[in-house]
Design an enzyme around this catalytic site. Structure first.
Site, PDB file in Angstrom:
ATOM      1  N   ASN A 147      19.111 -31.126   0.182  1.00  0.00           N
ATOM      2  CA  ASN A 147      19.937 -31.447   1.355  1.00  0.00           C
ATOM      3  C   ASN A 147      19.734 -32.871   1.838  1.00  0.00           C
ATOM      4  OD1 ASN A 147      21.613 -29.272   2.161  1.00  0.00           O
ATOM      5  ND2 ASN A 147      19.772 -28.090   2.633  1.00  0.00           N
ATOM      6  N   TYR A 252      28.031 -23.546   9.945  1.00  0.00           N
ATOM      7  CA  TYR A 252      27.589 -24.831  10.499  1.00  0.00           C
ATOM      8  C   TYR A 252      28.593 -25.481  11.447  1.00  0.00           C
ATOM      9  CZ  TYR A 252      23.336 -25.097   7.686  1.00  0.00           C
ATOM     10  OH  TYR A 252      22.088 -24.877   7.154  1.00  0.00           O
TER      11      TYR A 252
END
Ligand code: NAD
Ligand code: G6P
Ligand code: MN
Ligand code: MN
Length: 433
Positions: A147, A252
């Protein structure tokens, strides 16, 4: 036989990856799995690597697991390189989360100030890995989970000038599993179309006959608990706003659409229990205690406490789809190539794609139905581009511009303060600044 190299092999997710390869051994003849780590992660690599060896041995397959700190030796002649490393380990994540919270901003692994700093630390390392691959295994595919996966893919494509990269996230997988469970049907009964950016992706869904279910799924999801990933509080979206979009958000999107509520909830949780990184540290300690047990020869159930559950299985599926030229549809991070008309041709996007032997072929999506989506995603992509540029150049003002452009940083004054504090805290891992 196939040679797999996994960088960040000491990750607690590795048993899921091994399980994924064991499960698919008939269609995907993996002969060598090289788990690579660095000095800092040596102990984790030993523990999880020995579990990996026991798993493979128990399965009785013709495959060997190697543990090494020598990345170049491992990469030589690899067919697939997967990356799941965390520069600075969880202590760095905790700083990414704590410093923004201490300043009244959201502290999160991949979003806001913390996510941009994870990118700053990761991008120089991934670009070095790309150099090694070009030199030592020019035909290999790079499958990245590190990430922020979308921003990292953007960096590899447009600064590493390397095309054979695919970024992967478990959010689309999890979303599809949740849908199937709500209808009490198999995933194969549905057709999904994802379009957006990593951790900022929307989707639509149809049944097999081509009837659109998007609105119906939205109704079905209302007030259901236990949907979504473990690391995000599932505060309900505004029902009508989403209905009006005509596409469903990912977990998200809450950090943006429900910015105030998520910040308040995040601050509250931070005060009561510390950051998510600290919680994960406890989960990880528990997992590694289990992994040490020489009688354990499979992936323990407790791994499902991690937000990223199922991502390594998706990686094995992706690798098999490339190897076997399957042409199945998966949502991956890849070059846009015009599939999303509202974003540049060369951008990395997260999009449903046919997975073939020559990589993902993004399925044409066109323009977003709603101007709100177009505006938001163009802003987010600009923020990602600035983040990559700052990570590569180490230019302070580019970093400040990235901060200012990020919707979770409310202005330059506070942005500059948080930027300075994070630069200070992470100095050791930011040689470019
Ligand atoms: P972790 O903290 O356990 O780190 C994994 C390993 O990386 C550690 O053993 C560490 O020593 C090693 N490492 C650090 N720097 C390295 C380097 N330069 N070279 C090689 N190895 C290095 O991390 P984790 O919690 O298991 O997560 C791993 C990564 O995967 C993170 O970046 C995380 O954000 C990401 N992740 C992504 C998804 C997704 O949806 N794409 C899901 C879960 C996790
Ligand atoms: C989600 C995301 C991953 C992220 C993870 C965090 O599943 O897709 O990209 O790394 O959650 O989980 P954690 O358990 O580390 O908080
Ligand atoms: Mn993810
Ligand atoms: Mn779920």
């Amino acid at each position: 036989g196939i040679k797999i190299v996994t960088i960040g092999g000491g990750s607690s997710y590795t048993p899921e990856l091994i399980e994924g390869f064991i499960k698919r051994i008939k269609e995907l003849p993996v002969k060598e799995i090289w788990l690579v780590d660095i000095e800092e992660g040596k102990e984790k690599l030993e523990i999880v690597g020995n579990l990996a060896k026991r798993m493979v041995e128990k399965a009785g397959i013709d495959c060997k697991v190697y543990l090494t700190l020598d990345r170049r030796e491992a990469i030589k002649d690899a067919d697939f390189v997967t990356t799941q490393f965390r520069v600075g380990l969880l202590d760095a994540r905790i700083k990414d989360e704590r410093i923004p919270f201490e300043n009244g901003l959201l502290g999160q692994e991949t979003n806001g100030a913390g996510g941009m700093f994870k990118a700053f630390r990761t991008i120089p390392v991934i670009l070095d890995i790309v150099k090694d691959i070009k030199e030592l295994a020019p035909n290999a595919w790079l499958i990245n989970f590190t990430n922020p996966a979308g921003i990292v893919t953007e960096a590899v494509l447009n600064y590493g000038n390397f095309e054979k990269v695919v970024g992967l996230c478990n959010i689309p997988v999890h979303t599809q599993m949740d849908c199937a469970s709500l209808y009490e049907k198999d995933i194969s009964e549905f057709k999904f179309q994802f379009a957006g950016l990593n951790h900022f992706v929307w989707y639509k869904v149809w049944d097999k006959k081509g009837n659109e279910l998007t609105a119906d799924l939205w109704d079905k999801r209302q007030d259901k608990e236990n949907l979504g990933v473990k690391n995000i509080v599932s505060i309900n979206y505004d029902y009508d706003q989403i209905k009006n979009l005509g596409m469903l958000p990912c977990d998200y999107h809450r950090y943006y659409y429900l910015q105030d509520e998520m910040l308040a909830e995040g601050l509250k949780s931070y005060k009561e229990r510390g950051t998510r990184g600290e919680i994960v540290k406890r989960v990880e300690a528990e997992l590694f205690e289990l992994y040490k047990d020489v009688n354990l020869k499979e992936k323990p159930k407790q791994l499902e406490q991690r937000g990223g559950a199922y991502y390594s299985d998706a990686a094995c599926e992706l690798i098999s789809a490339i190897y076997n030229d399957k042409g199945i549809i998966m949502a991956v991070n890849t070059r846009n190539k015009g599939a999303i008309a509202d974003l540049p041709y060369n951008s990395a996007v997260e999009i449903s794609s046919y997975i073939t032997a020559s990589g993902p072929k993004p399925i044409t999506f066109g323009k977003f139905p709603n101007a709100g989506q177009r505006g938001y995603i163009q802003l987010m992509k600009a923020m990602e581009e600035l983040t990559v540029e700052a990570a590569v150049t180490g230019n302070y003002y580019t970093a400040l511009q990235a901060f200012t452009t990020n919707p979770l940083v409310p202005g330059t004054t506070i942005g500059r303060k948080v930027l300075n504090e994070l630069l200070d805290a992470h100095e050791k891992y930011l040689p470019q600044f």
